[in-house]
Write an enzyme that holds these catalytic residues in place. Structure first.
Site, mmCIF file in Angstrom:
data_model
loop_
_atom_site.group_PDB
_atom_site.id
_atom_site.type_symbol
_atom_site.label_atom_id
_atom_site.label_comp_id
_atom_site.label_asym_id
_atom_site.label_seq_id
_atom_site.Cartn_x
_atom_site.Cartn_y
_atom_site.Cartn_z
ATOM 1 N N GLU A 281 0.835 -1.203 0.000
ATOM 2 C CA GLU A 281 0.000 0.000 0.000
ATOM 3 C C GLU A 281 0.873 1.257 0.000
ATOM 4 O O GLU A 281 1.931 1.285 0.623
ATOM 5 C CB GLU A 281 -0.914 -0.001 1.235
ATOM 6 C CG GLU A 281 -1.719 -1.286 1.396
ATOM 7 C CD GLU A 281 -2.458 -1.374 2.720
ATOM 8 O OE1 GLU A 281 -2.814 -0.315 3.276
ATOM 9 O OE2 GLU A 281 -2.659 -2.503 3.214
ATOM 10 N N GLU A 392 -10.160 5.853 2.567
ATOM 11 C CA GLU A 392 -10.564 5.095 3.753
ATOM 12 C C GLU A 392 -10.531 6.029 4.963
ATOM 13 O O GLU A 392 -9.623 6.856 5.090
ATOM 14 C CB GLU A 392 -9.621 3.912 3.985
ATOM 15 C CG GLU A 392 -9.907 3.114 5.249
ATOM 16 C CD GLU A 392 -8.891 2.013 5.487
ATOM 17 O OE1 GLU A 392 -8.969 1.346 6.529
ATOM 18 O OE2 GLU A 392 -7.993 1.823 4.625
#
Length: 477
Positions: A281, A392
């Protein structure tokens, strides 16, 4: 010889009664006298013994004595209120968490563990640079970085950069560095890398030393809200993927609780969505718990067991190998985009080196940051099975309702360019190490009344998404 002293008051005399075993007869006589003079006692709020008197004279006497004591106490409280203003409930909670009461020896043991951990991750430096945001960047010799503490990497050296994927646009590659710490003009020497120094306060903000620098374990499926984590993402799946590329709009979203975060990132994923999940990520995030402020920061993450025991943010554990002396992972990004104003984005490229199998990371305009060694992973040693792009947030519902923490710009996707956050020029790397457009892009928002997403394609931006939202609002109570 043990002695018990009884303090008793009769008019202006005080009777002392001593208990000596060797003088039993004297004891009985003295105690007989004292029983006649006995007065009832009680304990005050400070644990002191007080005589209880029934006469008006005694009450008046005590009242006169207590007047200056009360006055002094009130004055002391007023002085304290002047020197130490009232704090908010949130500030008090922060103070309470950082100053928990420990059993004797427990606090010193905890601090010893923290300092031992700091010595492990804060490597000796040849130079330190003070950033305007309060960070300290330590210039650490490349072969001394935390990565080489990993059992699989001990005794190895950083690898030379591989070739970039086919279809990569080499034109216009620049070396701008949009990080606050570098705006002073100082940089780390060749042969070193900049590492953001971790402090005791950084670790104390975490729930525990074991969880410091790690994400809380959660499901990664996108078909439901995930334990307080809410997403708005575009994704592709069903093929073999060897990397991904996109440009991400950078904002400074409001995060209303210090134990929440807001991020925008790419996920490169493989595994069965169980305990064997592998992810790589990278993106930007605002995380008061991790960094102690609300700056948007460039970050990386990895795990091989669904966020359980492996992996971490940035360079807070052994794993990611940094090769660049100008980019600091975890450093604040500047400038940022403004609503109805200037827009600023960063480009990220993650791809698998066909020769050695390592996953490399590029940040900005052609600047290689480093790589995740293939030996860290299980499923990602081969390829990824899904790639995701989006935002997110953590919704802790601290106030009993949905959080007001923003995703992206804090505005819904329908507001479009200059107002909503975006990913543009989204691509993946195929088996032939070539960058190709996305096929069958899907979008999903866990809670579209709070944060939403929409995708599109055009000749300039290729595949793109707009996403984000304000969190709590009339449609998201």
């Amino acid at each position: 010889m043990a002695g018990v002293v009884h303090w008793k008051k009769k008019t202006q005399e005080i009777c002392f009664c001593f208990d000596f075993r060797r003088r039993q007869e004297l004891e009985e006589e003295e105690e007989s006298k004292c029983r006649k003079q006995k007065q009832e006692t009680k304990t005050d709020l400070f644990g002191r013994r007080q005589l209880v008197h029934d006469t008006a004279m005694d009450f008046s006497f005590n009242f006169q004595i207590n007047i200056p004591i009360i006055s002094t106490f009130v004055f002391f409280l007023l002085l304290l209120s002047t020197l130490f203003p009232a704090i908010s409930a949130a500030q008090f909670e922060d103070f309470r968490r950082l100053n928990q009461t420990f059993r004797p020896g427990e606090e010193s043991k905890k601090m010893r563990l923290i300092r031992t951990h700091l010595m492990k991750i804060n490597k000796p430096s040849v130079k330190s640079i003070q950033s305007s945001d309060g960070d300290i960047m330590d210039c650490v010799l490349t072969h001394h970085q935390p990565a080489f503490d990993h059992p699989n990497l001990k005794g190895t050296k950083p690898l030379d950069p591989p070739e970039r994927p086919n279809g990569y646009n080499h034109a216009g590659m620049e070396s701008e560095n949009y990080q606050l710490w570098s705006l002073s003009g100082e940089s780390c020497p060749e042969g070193t890398i900049p590492i953001r120094r971790t402090t005791e306060q950084d670790i104390l903000r975490a729930n525990s030393l074991q969880r410091f620098g790690r994400k809380i374990r959660k499901p990664i499926r996108r078909d439901s809200s995930n334990g307080g984590h809410e997403h708005a993402v575009g994704y592709v799946s069903g093929e073999e993927y060897y990397g991904a590329k996109a440009s991400i709009n950078v904002w400074d979203p409001k995060v209303t609780d210090r134990f929440e975060f807001s991020l925008s990132q790419m996920w490169v994923i493989s595994g069965s969505f169980g305990d064997d999940l592998n992810t790589i990520e990278a993106g930007w995030q605002v995380s008061p718990e991790l960094y102690g402020d609300n700056y948007p920061r460039f970050f990386t993450y990895w795990t091989t067991d669904a966020y359980q025991a492996t992996g971490c943010y940035n360079l807070l554990c052994s794993g990611f190998v940094q090769t660049n002396n100008r980019i600091a992972i975890g450093a604040a990004i500047s400038p940022t985009s403004s609503y109805n104003g200037g827009q600023f984005d960063i480009s990220l490229l993650i791809w698998k080196d066909p020769k050695h199998g390592n996953w490399w990371l590029e940040f900005g305009s052609g600047v290689l940051v480093g790589y995740w060694p293939a030996s860290l992973f299980t499923h990602l040693r081969d390829h990824a099975s899904m790639v995701q792009f989006g935002g997110e947030v953590v919704n802790s519902q601290a106030s009993g309702s949905h959080t007001s923490t923003e995703m992206g710009s804090g505005h819904f996707s329908g507001e479009g360019f200059g107002k909503a956050s975006y990913f543009r020029n989204m691509q993946v790397v195929d088996w032939d190490n070539s960058l190709i457009p996305l096929s069958n892009l899907k979008v999903l928002a866990d809670n579209p009344n709070c944060y939403d997403i929409r995708g599109g394609i055009n000749n300039v931006w290729g595949n793109y998404i707009y996403y984000g939202g304000p969190g709590k609002n009339p449609r998201c109570p």
